[in-house]
Design a protein around this motif. Structure first.
Motif, PDB file in Angstrom:
ATOM      1  N   HIS A  35      41.341  40.022  57.124  1.00 16.89           N
ATOM      2  CA  HIS A  35      42.584  40.285  57.843  1.00 16.89           C
ATOM      3  C   HIS A  35      42.492  39.890  59.315  1.00 16.89           C
ATOM      4  CE1 HIS A  35      41.306  44.515  59.030  1.00 16.89           C
ATOM      5  NE2 HIS A  35      41.892  44.128  60.119  1.00 16.89           N
ATOM      6  N   GLN A  36      41.296  39.599  59.775  1.00 23.45           N
ATOM      7  CA  GLN A  36      41.058  38.973  61.067  1.00 23.45           C
ATOM      8  C   GLN A  36      39.885  38.029  60.876  1.00 23.45           C
ATOM      9  OE1 GLN A  36      40.444  42.004  64.029  1.00 23.45           O
ATOM     10  NE2 GLN A  36      42.627  42.213  64.405  1.00 23.45           N
ATOM     11  N   PRO A  37      39.807  36.979  61.675  1.00 29.58           N
ATOM     12  CA  PRO A  37      38.734  35.997  61.471  1.00 29.58           C
ATOM     13  C   PRO A  37      37.324  36.584  61.482  1.00 29.58           C
ATOM     14  CG  PRO A  37      40.346  35.162  63.014  1.00 29.58           C
ATOM     15  CD  PRO A  37      40.721  36.590  62.734  1.00 29.58           C
ATOM     16  N   ASP A  38      37.085  37.602  62.280  1.00 29.41           N
ATOM     17  CA  ASP A  38      35.731  38.155  62.372  1.00 29.41           C
ATOM     18  C   ASP A  38      35.490  39.341  61.446  1.00 29.41           C
ATOM     19  OD1 ASP A  38      37.480  39.723  63.836  1.00 29.41           O
ATOM     20  OD2 ASP A  38      35.994  40.288  65.327  1.00 29.41           O
ATOM     21  N   VAL A  39      36.452  39.672  60.602  1.00 26.27           N
ATOM     22  CA  VAL A  39      36.291  40.773  59.646  1.00 26.27           C
ATOM     23  C   VAL A  39      35.990  40.172  58.274  1.00 26.27           C
ATOM     24  CG1 VAL A  39      37.360  42.779  58.578  1.00 26.27           C
ATOM     25  CG2 VAL A  39      37.821  42.272  60.971  1.00 26.27           C
ATOM     26  N   GLU A  52      31.451  55.771  68.477  1.00 29.40           N
ATOM     27  CA  GLU A  52      31.489  54.854  67.336  1.00 29.40           C
ATOM     28  C   GLU A  52      32.601  53.819  67.510  1.00 29.40           C
ATOM     29  OE1 GLU A  52      29.123  54.801  65.211  1.00 29.40           O
ATOM     30  OE2 GLU A  52      28.249  56.704  65.802  1.00 29.40           O
ATOM     31  N   LEU A  53      33.742  54.253  67.998  1.00 33.92           N
ATOM     32  CA  LEU A  53      34.855  53.339  68.222  1.00 33.92           C
ATOM     33  C   LEU A  53      34.518  52.324  69.310  1.00 33.92           C
ATOM     34  CD1 LEU A  53      37.626  56.025  67.891  1.00 33.92           C
ATOM     35  CD2 LEU A  53      37.346  54.046  66.378  1.00 33.92           C
ATOM     36  N   GLU A  54      33.871  52.785  70.365  1.00 28.69           N
ATOM     37  CA  GLU A  54      33.489  51.884  71.449  1.00 28.69           C
ATOM     38  C   GLU A  54      32.382  50.924  71.029  1.00 28.69           C
ATOM     39  OE1 GLU A  54      32.581  54.551  74.660  1.00 28.69           O
ATOM     40  OE2 GLU A  54      34.691  54.727  75.238  1.00 28.69           O
ATOM     41  N   ALA A  55      31.592  51.317  70.040  1.00 25.88           N
ATOM     42  CA  ALA A  55      30.479  50.481  69.571  1.00 25.88           C
ATOM     43  C   ALA A  55      30.909  49.458  68.520  1.00 25.88           C
ATOM     44  CB  ALA A  55      29.361  51.364  69.024  1.00 25.88           C
ATOM     45  N   GLY A  56      32.180  49.434  68.162  1.00 28.05           N
ATOM     46  CA  GLY A  56      32.641  48.399  67.254  1.00 28.05           C
ATOM     47  C   GLY A  56      33.321  48.845  65.980  1.00 28.05           C
ATOM     48  N   LEU A  57      33.442  50.141  65.747  1.00 30.21           N
ATOM     49  CA  LEU A  57      34.218  50.593  64.590  1.00 30.21           C
ATOM     50  C   LEU A  57      35.650  50.104  64.797  1.00 30.21           C
ATOM     51  CD1 LEU A  57      34.338  52.206  61.950  1.00 30.21           C
ATOM     52  CD2 LEU A  57      34.845  54.231  63.320  1.00 30.21           C
ATOM     53  N   HIS A  58      36.124  49.279  63.888  1.00 28.15           N
ATOM     54  CA  HIS A  58      37.404  48.591  64.069  1.00 28.15           C
ATOM     55  C   HIS A  58      38.609  49.470  63.725  1.00 28.15           C
ATOM     56  CE1 HIS A  58      40.220  45.224  64.113  1.00 28.15           C
ATOM     57  NE2 HIS A  58      40.610  45.573  62.907  1.00 28.15           N
ATOM     58  N   ALA A  59      38.483  50.270  62.678  1.00 26.64           N
ATOM     59  CA  ALA A  59      39.619  51.069  62.223  1.00 26.64           C
ATOM     60  C   ALA A  59      39.138  52.407  61.669  1.00 26.64           C
ATOM     61  CB  ALA A  59      40.401  50.321  61.151  1.00 26.64           C
ATOM     62  N   LEU A  60      39.939  53.435  61.956  1.00 22.80           N
ATOM     63  CA  LEU A  60      39.612  54.783  61.509  1.00 22.80           C
ATOM     64  C   LEU A  60      40.886  55.450  61.007  1.00 22.80           C
ATOM     65  CD1 LEU A  60      37.500  57.085  61.361  1.00 22.80           C
ATOM     66  CD2 LEU A  60      38.197  57.716  63.679  1.00 22.80           C
ATOM     67  N   ALA A  61      40.938  55.719  59.707  1.00 18.01           N
ATOM     68  CA  ALA A  61      42.059  56.460  59.122  1.00 18.01           C
ATOM     69  C   ALA A  61      41.629  57.920  59.043  1.00 18.01           C
ATOM     70  CB  ALA A  61      42.377  55.928  57.729  1.00 18.01           C
ATOM     71  N   ILE A  62      42.517  58.814  59.490  1.00 10.74           N
ATOM     72  CA  ILE A  62      42.161  60.229  59.568  1.00 10.74           C
ATOM     73  C   ILE A  62      43.140  61.051  58.744  1.00 10.74           C
ATOM     74  CG2 ILE A  62      41.859  62.208  61.112  1.00 10.74           C
ATOM     75  CD1 ILE A  62      41.363  60.110  63.373  1.00 10.74           C
ATOM     76  N   GLU A  63      42.587  61.870  57.860  1.00  7.58           N
ATOM     77  CA  GLU A  63      43.363  62.841  57.093  1.00  7.58           C
ATOM     78  C   GLU A  63      42.740  64.197  57.395  1.00  7.58           C
ATOM     79  OE1 GLU A  63      43.869  61.653  52.938  1.00  7.58           O
ATOM     80  OE2 GLU A  63      43.349  59.618  53.556  1.00  7.58           O
ATOM     81  N   ALA A  64      43.313  64.902  58.359  1.00  6.77           N
ATOM     82  CA  ALA A  64      42.752  66.170  58.834  1.00  6.77           C
ATOM     83  C   ALA A  64      43.666  67.321  58.439  1.00  6.77           C
ATOM     84  CB  ALA A  64      42.572  66.128  60.349  1.00  6.77           C
ATOM     85  N   SER A  65      43.069  68.339  57.846  1.00 11.27           N
ATOM     86  CA  SER A  65      43.827  69.502  57.381  1.00 11.27           C
ATOM     87  C   SER A  65      43.097  70.788  57.755  1.00 11.27           C
ATOM     88  CB  SER A  65      44.000  69.464  55.869  1.00 11.27           C
ATOM     89  OG  SER A  65      44.651  68.303  55.455  1.00 11.27           O
ATOM     90  N   ALA A  66      43.867  71.860  57.814  1.00  8.81           N
ATOM     91  CA  ALA A  66      43.300  73.188  57.980  1.00  8.81           C
ATOM     92  C   ALA A  66      43.143  73.796  56.589  1.00  8.81           C
ATOM     93  CB  ALA A  66      44.213  74.058  58.850  1.00  8.81           C
ATOM     94  N   PRO A  67      42.249  74.775  56.446  1.00 10.39           N
ATOM     95  CA  PRO A  67      42.085  75.435  55.143  1.00 10.39           C
ATOM     96  C   PRO A  67      43.418  75.991  54.636  1.00 10.39           C
ATOM     97  CG  PRO A  67      40.337  76.081  56.621  1.00 10.39           C
ATOM     98  CD  PRO A  67      41.331  75.314  57.454  1.00 10.39           C
ATOM     99  N   GLY A  68      43.646  75.814  53.354  1.00 13.22           N
ATOM    100  CA  GLY A  68      44.864  76.327  52.735  1.00 13.22           C
ATOM    101  C   GLY A  68      46.029  75.343  52.751  1.00 13.22           C
ATOM    102  N   GLU A  69      45.925  74.289  53.538  1.00 17.91           N
ATOM    103  CA  GLU A  69      46.990  73.287  53.557  1.00 17.91           C
ATOM    104  C   GLU A  69      46.813  72.334  52.381  1.00 17.91           C
ATOM    105  OE1 GLU A  69      47.734  73.034  58.369  1.00 17.91           O
ATOM    106  OE2 GLU A  69      46.678  71.404  57.385  1.00 17.91           O
TER     107      GLU A  69
END
Length: 93
Positions: free
Chosen positions: A32-36, A72-89
């Protein structure tokens, strides 16, 4: 230690989660990008359930996770998807 393992360790230390899964989705994003190329650890999905997220809106949860993983993001992690929930949700996973 792999990037995935470092992410798991940092999030475990910061949030003491009831549930935590870090998924390497890098192979799904090849080209999806030349370097990926799909090799390495460039795209991660974090699924986390923690009492630390109780009462916080989604944006605050994402910011908290991003703050913990800033190195990690500054060191080159290109993308981070986050699914964060509290207990019971309800979660989709």
């Amino acid at each position: 230690m792999s990037i995935r393992e470092r992410i798991e360790a940092r999030l475990s230390e910061a949030f003491s989660p009831e549930r935590l899964t870090v998924i390497d989705e890098s192979a799904s994003h090849a080209g999806h990008q030349p370097d990926v190329t799909g090799t390495g650890e460039t795209h991660m999905r974090v699924r986390i359930v923690s009492p630390a997220f109780s009462g916080l809106p989604r944006l605050a949860r994402h910011r908290a996770v991003n703050d913990v993983l800033k190195a990690e993001l500054e060191a080159g992690l290109h993308a981070l998807a986050i699914e964060a929930s509290a207990p019971g949700e309800a979660t989709r996973w």
